[in-house]
Design a protein around this motif. Sequence first.
Motif, PDB file in Angstrom:
ATOM      1  N   UNK A   1       2.114   0.682 -65.090  1.00 14.94           N
ATOM      2  CA  UNK A   1       1.137   0.393 -64.031  1.00 14.94           C
ATOM      3  C   UNK A   1       1.752  -0.639 -63.093  1.00 14.94           C
ATOM      4  N   UNK A   2       2.275  -0.210 -61.936  1.00 16.64           N
ATOM      5  CA  UNK A   2       2.934  -1.161 -61.040  1.00 16.64           C
ATOM      6  C   UNK A   2       1.977  -2.025 -60.238  1.00 16.64           C
ATOM      7  N   UNK A   3       0.669  -1.715 -60.309  1.00 14.92           N
ATOM      8  CA  UNK A   3      -0.305  -2.552 -59.637  1.00 14.92           C
ATOM      9  C   UNK A   3      -0.892  -1.915 -58.386  1.00 14.92           C
ATOM     10  N   UNK A   4      -1.952  -2.514 -57.837  1.00 16.65           N
ATOM     11  CA  UNK A   4      -2.619  -1.963 -56.655  1.00 16.65           C
ATOM     12  C   UNK A   4      -1.660  -1.799 -55.489  1.00 16.65           C
ATOM     13  N   UNK A   5      -1.804  -0.675 -54.797  1.00 15.60           N
ATOM     14  CA  UNK A   5      -0.992  -0.443 -53.619  1.00 15.60           C
ATOM     15  C   UNK A   5       0.386   0.107 -53.897  1.00 15.60           C
ATOM     16  N   UNK A   6       0.780   0.207 -55.172  1.00 18.34           N
ATOM     17  CA  UNK A   6       2.090   0.734 -55.527  1.00 18.34           C
ATOM     18  C   UNK A   6       1.944   2.180 -55.993  1.00 18.34           C
ATOM     19  N   UNK A   7       2.869   3.065 -55.618  1.00 15.38           N
ATOM     20  CA  UNK A   7       2.678   4.487 -55.910  1.00 15.38           C
ATOM     21  C   UNK A   7       2.667   4.816 -57.393  1.00 15.38           C
ATOM     22  N   UNK A   8       3.581   4.269 -58.176  1.00 13.05           N
ATOM     23  CA  UNK A   8       3.603   4.567 -59.597  1.00 13.05           C
ATOM     24  C   UNK A   8       3.890   6.038 -59.866  1.00 13.05           C
TER      25      UNK A   8
ATOM     26  N   UNK B   1      -4.494  -0.887 -52.833  1.00 12.10           N
ATOM     27  CA  UNK B   1      -5.146   0.402 -53.045  1.00 12.10           C
ATOM     28  C   UNK B   1      -6.627   0.294 -52.699  1.00 12.10           C
ATOM     29  N   UNK B   2      -7.102   1.237 -51.911  1.00 13.70           N
ATOM     30  CA  UNK B   2      -8.496   1.248 -51.495  1.00 13.70           C
ATOM     31  C   UNK B   2      -9.112   2.589 -51.838  1.00 13.70           C
ATOM     32  N   UNK B   3     -10.411   2.722 -51.562  1.00 19.06           N
ATOM     33  CA  UNK B   3     -11.093   3.981 -51.841  1.00 19.06           C
ATOM     34  C   UNK B   3     -10.550   5.119 -50.983  1.00 19.06           C
TER      35      UNK B   3
ATOM     36  N   UNK C   1       4.733  -3.595 -65.673  1.00 15.84           N
ATOM     37  CA  UNK C   1       5.929  -3.909 -64.885  1.00 15.84           C
ATOM     38  C   UNK C   1       6.162  -5.416 -64.834  1.00 15.84           C
ATOM     39  N   UNK C   2       5.872  -6.062 -65.980  1.00 15.90           N
ATOM     40  CA  UNK C   2       6.090  -7.496 -66.175  1.00 15.90           C
ATOM     41  C   UNK C   2       5.241  -8.360 -65.259  1.00 15.90           C
ATOM     42  N   UNK C   3       4.127  -7.822 -64.820  1.00 18.07           N
ATOM     43  CA  UNK C   3       3.215  -8.623 -63.998  1.00 18.07           C
ATOM     44  C   UNK C   3       2.372  -9.564 -64.841  1.00 18.07           C
ATOM     45  N   UNK C   4       2.050  -9.151 -66.077  1.00 19.51           N
ATOM     46  CA  UNK C   4       1.140  -9.924 -66.921  1.00 19.51           C
ATOM     47  C   UNK C   4       1.782 -10.173 -68.287  1.00 19.51           C
TER      48      UNK C   4
ATOM     49  N   UNK D   1     -11.086   2.106 -59.421  1.00 25.25           N
ATOM     50  CA  UNK D   1     -10.120   2.891 -60.181  1.00 25.25           C
ATOM     51  C   UNK D   1      -9.232   1.941 -60.955  1.00 25.25           C
ATOM     52  N   UNK D   2      -8.727   2.391 -62.103  1.00 23.35           N
ATOM     53  CA  UNK D   2      -7.724   1.667 -62.872  1.00 23.35           C
ATOM     54  C   UNK D   2      -6.740   2.666 -63.471  1.00 23.35           C
ATOM     55  N   UNK D   3      -5.501   2.265 -63.589  1.00 33.36           N
ATOM     56  CA  UNK D   3      -4.505   3.037 -64.322  1.00 33.36           C
ATOM     57  C   UNK D   3      -4.984   3.222 -65.759  1.00 33.36           C
ATOM     58  N   UNK D   4      -4.656   4.353 -66.366  1.00 31.76           N
ATOM     59  CA  UNK D   4      -5.159   4.644 -67.706  1.00 31.76           C
ATOM     60  C   UNK D   4      -4.711   3.605 -68.721  1.00 31.76           C
ATOM     61  N   UNK D   5      -3.483   3.142 -68.633  1.00 30.80           N
ATOM     62  CA  UNK D   5      -3.026   2.145 -69.603  1.00 30.80           C
ATOM     63  C   UNK D   5      -3.790   0.836 -69.437  1.00 30.80           C
ATOM     64  N   UNK D   6      -4.093   0.473 -68.190  1.00 35.31           N
ATOM     65  CA  UNK D   6      -4.900  -0.728 -67.962  1.00 35.31           C
ATOM     66  C   UNK D   6      -6.295  -0.545 -68.556  1.00 35.31           C
ATOM     67  N   UNK D   7      -6.855   0.659 -68.446  1.00 31.57           N
ATOM     68  CA  UNK D   7      -8.184   0.912 -69.024  1.00 31.57           C
ATOM     69  C   UNK D   7      -8.166   0.688 -70.537  1.00 31.57           C
ATOM     70  N   UNK D   8      -7.145   1.218 -71.194  1.00 29.78           N
ATOM     71  CA  UNK D   8      -7.046   1.076 -72.647  1.00 29.78           C
ATOM     72  C   UNK D   8      -6.936  -0.390 -73.046  1.00 29.78           C
ATOM     73  N   UNK D   9      -6.071  -1.128 -72.354  1.00 27.37           N
ATOM     74  CA  UNK D   9      -5.883  -2.534 -72.706  1.00 27.37           C
ATOM     75  C   UNK D   9      -7.120  -3.365 -72.379  1.00 27.37           C
ATOM     76  N   UNK D  10      -7.751  -3.077 -71.258  1.00 32.65           N
ATOM     77  CA  UNK D  10      -8.969  -3.787 -70.884  1.00 32.65           C
ATOM     78  C   UNK D  10     -10.037  -3.586 -71.959  1.00 32.65           C
TER      79      UNK D  10
END
Length: 399
Positions: A35-42, A1-3, A216-219, A147-156
């Motif tokens: 959050x499937x991660x960068x570059x994934x549509x989700x 995922x890019x700008x 999505x079991x990445x982490x 940018x970050x997925x909202x759930x990633x923002x909360x956990x971060x």
Amino acid sequence: MTMEDFPADRAAALRQLAAFGPRMGPDYGAGRNIDPGPGQPGAVSRLSPALRHRLVTEAEVVGTALHRHGAQVAGKFIEEVFWRSYWKGFLALRPALWADYRAELSRELARLEAEPALRAGYDRAVQGATGIAGFDDWARELRDSHWLHNHARMCFASIWIFSLRLPWTLGADFFLRHLLDGDAASNTLSWRWVAGLHTADKPYVARAETIRRCSAERFAPAGQIDENPAPLPFRPPPAPCPLPVQGPLPEGPVALLLHEDDLHPESLLPAGLKVRAIAGFAVPEARSPLGCAPGVARHAWQALADGLARAGRHFGAPAIALAPEAVAGWAADHGLPVVTPEAPVGWTATALEGLGIPLHPIRRDWDAACWPEATKGYFAFRQRIPAWLDLLAPSPPSA
């Protein structure tokens, strides 16, 4: 995922909105926390940067959801759009929270210079070098894509506050300097909410199992984060104060001053208002004493340029981008009363106050309906959504 995934012009934002419309119903409700991660549509829209600058408006986004799915089926998506209005209203009724955040941030930035241990912990966090699964990846994703997925923002934010025990204001500042969709209300108040400062005894504590499932079991940071942290001292937010009262608009021709907080004047100004001159300014570097990421500043200026070009065509008037210090001269040269979209509490509103010229702010009907109701928690605010849908009758964009 890019700008490039986050358009800085209305035409591209409208295409993105139209493409996501079919997924605003059950797809969003079922997958919004994954959050499937960068570059994934989700399952999320990634429209937040366009909404932040109002390249598309809340009414257009909600109207698209209603047109595609109806209020019940698209209920989860519609509620998330109203969260943005809730945060803006909550801060508009309590502007001292922004001033308090800025003052506390200044103190914590001074501590960074004076305390080597704090500086070392902070540097590891923002560089993604803590060794915590997920957290380090999100730090790098934020710096790279803005940018970050909202759930990633909360956990971060939760890990920053409760596991790394870093000051929440420094984390909020890190986000604000790097997020394309960063705004004073959503960013500051979301960090306060995670920290347990919005509602007593209700912090958001990240759980390793939740991170595993929602990434999505990445982490899998089991054993790496504190899931039973000591709470931060709670100070209740100040009581709400009334919104500023806006007077009648000037009669006769006017000049229009645009800014990065609302770049769709075509839907804001009353029909028949004669616009004879248009200017715009942006101060994205005022997000923080440390400025902002170059990509964030570039995105804001590109959005402003698009807004000015559209306004010039729509109103048939010359439109120019200016530095803030040149606005007073522009106003003096044409001698017209200056109207401007009302800026929510934040750095743009502060810059408008410092221009040294009389301004006639215009409040959107959406904000006039929603903001005064942000007196308590979101649950009470959310109960009014059906009435607002009837009152505001949002519809999909027409152009």
